[in-house]
Scaffold this motif. Structure first.
Motif, PDB file in Angstrom:
ATOM      1  N   ASP A   1      -1.256   2.594  -8.548  1.00 31.03           N
ATOM      2  CA  ASP A   1      -0.583   1.453  -7.946  1.00 31.03           C
ATOM      3  C   ASP A   1      -1.046   0.203  -8.675  1.00 31.03           C
ATOM      4  OD1 ASP A   1       0.625  -0.443  -6.336  1.00 31.03           O
ATOM      5  OD2 ASP A   1      -0.790  -0.211  -4.679  1.00 31.03           O
ATOM      6  N   VAL A   2      -0.134  -0.428  -9.424  1.00 28.18           N
ATOM      7  CA  VAL A   2      -0.461  -1.619 -10.208  1.00 28.18           C
ATOM      8  C   VAL A   2      -0.236  -2.858  -9.352  1.00 28.18           C
ATOM      9  CG1 VAL A   2       0.198  -3.022 -12.191  1.00 28.18           C
ATOM     10  CG2 VAL A   2       0.020  -0.544 -12.424  1.00 28.18           C
ATOM     11  N   GLY A   3      -1.302  -3.633  -9.144  1.00 33.83           N
ATOM     12  CA  GLY A   3      -1.233  -4.785  -8.250  1.00 33.83           C
ATOM     13  C   GLY A   3      -1.331  -4.329  -6.809  1.00 33.83           C
ATOM     14  N   THR A   4      -2.389  -3.621  -6.491  1.00 36.58           N
ATOM     15  CA  THR A   4      -2.454  -2.900  -5.218  1.00 36.58           C
ATOM     16  C   THR A   4      -2.596  -3.806  -3.999  1.00 36.58           C
ATOM     17  OG1 THR A   4      -3.437  -0.945  -4.177  1.00 36.58           O
ATOM     18  CG2 THR A   4      -4.959  -2.570  -5.118  1.00 36.58           C
ATOM     19  N   GLY A   5      -3.109  -5.033  -4.192  1.00 33.02           N
ATOM     20  CA  GLY A   5      -3.268  -5.907  -3.030  1.00 33.02           C
ATOM     21  C   GLY A   5      -4.240  -5.311  -2.031  1.00 33.02           C
ATOM     22  N   MET A   6      -3.756  -5.058  -0.818  1.00 31.64           N
ATOM     23  CA  MET A   6      -4.609  -4.478   0.220  1.00 31.64           C
ATOM     24  C   MET A   6      -4.670  -2.956   0.153  1.00 31.64           C
ATOM     25  SD  MET A   6      -4.257  -6.747   3.666  1.00 31.64           S
ATOM     26  CE  MET A   6      -2.542  -6.386   3.949  1.00 31.64           C
TER      27      MET A   6
END
Length: 310
Positions: free
Chosen positions: A48-53
């Motif tokens: 997951d690229v740019g997974t955030g939370m």
């Protein structure tokens, strides 16, 4: 609590607030979850690229993925993801990796690339460049991306309740903004859903299309597009939004769309307002050039030129 710990807590709180609208966007969350559940198998390795939370990584782990990598360049957000993953009992399956998606080399190639690096018109948060570079280095040749394709859409509009952004606030209406109005870019953009039903002056057109993970270098702006008027009216703005196809090979109807006036998404549409509204007739053609800001993490567009033909 010392200053460093306090600052970290404030940063985490800020990231949590930033993600709150996304978590409440049922269209967004359901589309990603369904697509992930359809594509993940017990042998799948997911990134997951740019997974955030870390929410999308939790979807992948819950769907039965063998291994999930949560890629995040912001340390505070990565820490929040790590805590969230631990709280849900998936620390053994999900590995949080802090770094730039364009330079990271994972210890193994992944089967599925998931990313939500989409802005107001889909292509304006560098999804093409970020996902393309990451995929070249880390995605298997037969790997897939979620979303699969993203279309940036544009349509001519006669919104009567919109004004130039610098004239829309009564707080600043008593100043002369002629210098700023002459500049291209964000000063004449609005990012809010219209309060009335959106009926464009002509059929929507695809301004840009990105095959996520397949290409990494976007074409140079501006992009030119022909827009056809199919009903008479006053041209006051151009409206832009995106359509993201999540898993078209398995479910062609599974999409995220921030079309104005439809079910509220966490993305607003973009509205480019004309300084001088113009009457148009059915059959008129507008030749428009748009700067999408696809090479930067920002939206910076302008109406370069317009032509009306008969």
């Amino acid at each position: 609590m010392n200053f460093a710990t306090q600052r970290s807590a404030i940063s985490l709180h800020g990231h949590a607030n930033a993600f709150s609208n996304m978590l409440q966007d049922n269209q967004r969350m359901q589309a990603y979850r369904i697509a992930i559940e359809k594509l993940v198998t017990p042998d799948s390795v997911v990134a997951d690229v740019g997974t955030g939370m870390g929410v999308l990584t939790l979807f992948a782990a819950r769907a039965g993925a063998k291994k999930v990598y949560a890629i995040e360049r912001v340390p505070e957000a990565a820490e929040l993801a790590r805590q969230n993953i631990a709280a849900n009992g998936y620390s053994d399956t999900i590995e949080v990796v802090v770094g730039d998606a364009e330079t990271i080399r994972l210890p193994e190639k992944v089967d599925i690339l998931v990313t939500e690096t989409m802005g107001t018109i889909g292509v304006d948060e560098q999804i093409q460049k970020l996902a393309g570079t990451f995929a070249r280095n880390n995605l298997k040749l037969d790997g897939v991306a979620i979303p699969n394709t993203v279309h940036a859409m544009i349509a001519p509009s006669d919104f009567s309740h919109l004004t130039h952004a610098l004239q829309s606030s009564p707080v600043i209406a008593d100043f002369d903004w002629s210098v700023l109005k002459a500049l291209p870019g964000d000063n004449n953009m609005a990012f809010r859903m219209p309060e009335t039903k959106f009926v464009p002056l002509g059929p929507p057109a695809i301004l840009d299309e990105v095959a996520v993970g397949m290409t990494e270098v976007p074409a140079a702006d501006p992009l030119k597009i022909d827009l056809v008027i199919d009903r008479p009216g006053i041209l006051r703005s151009f409206v832009m939004w995106f359509e993201a196809n999540m898993a078209p090979s398995l479910d062609p109807d599974l999409k995220i769309v921030n079309y104005p006036g439809r079910t509220r998404a966490s993305w607003s549409c973009g509205i480019f307002t004309l300084g001088d509204p113009a009457p148009v007739e059915a059959g008129d053609t507008l030749i428009v050039a748009v700067d999408t800001g696809r090479r930067q993490h920002s939206l910076n567009w302008s109406l370069r030129w317009m032509k009306k033909t008969f």
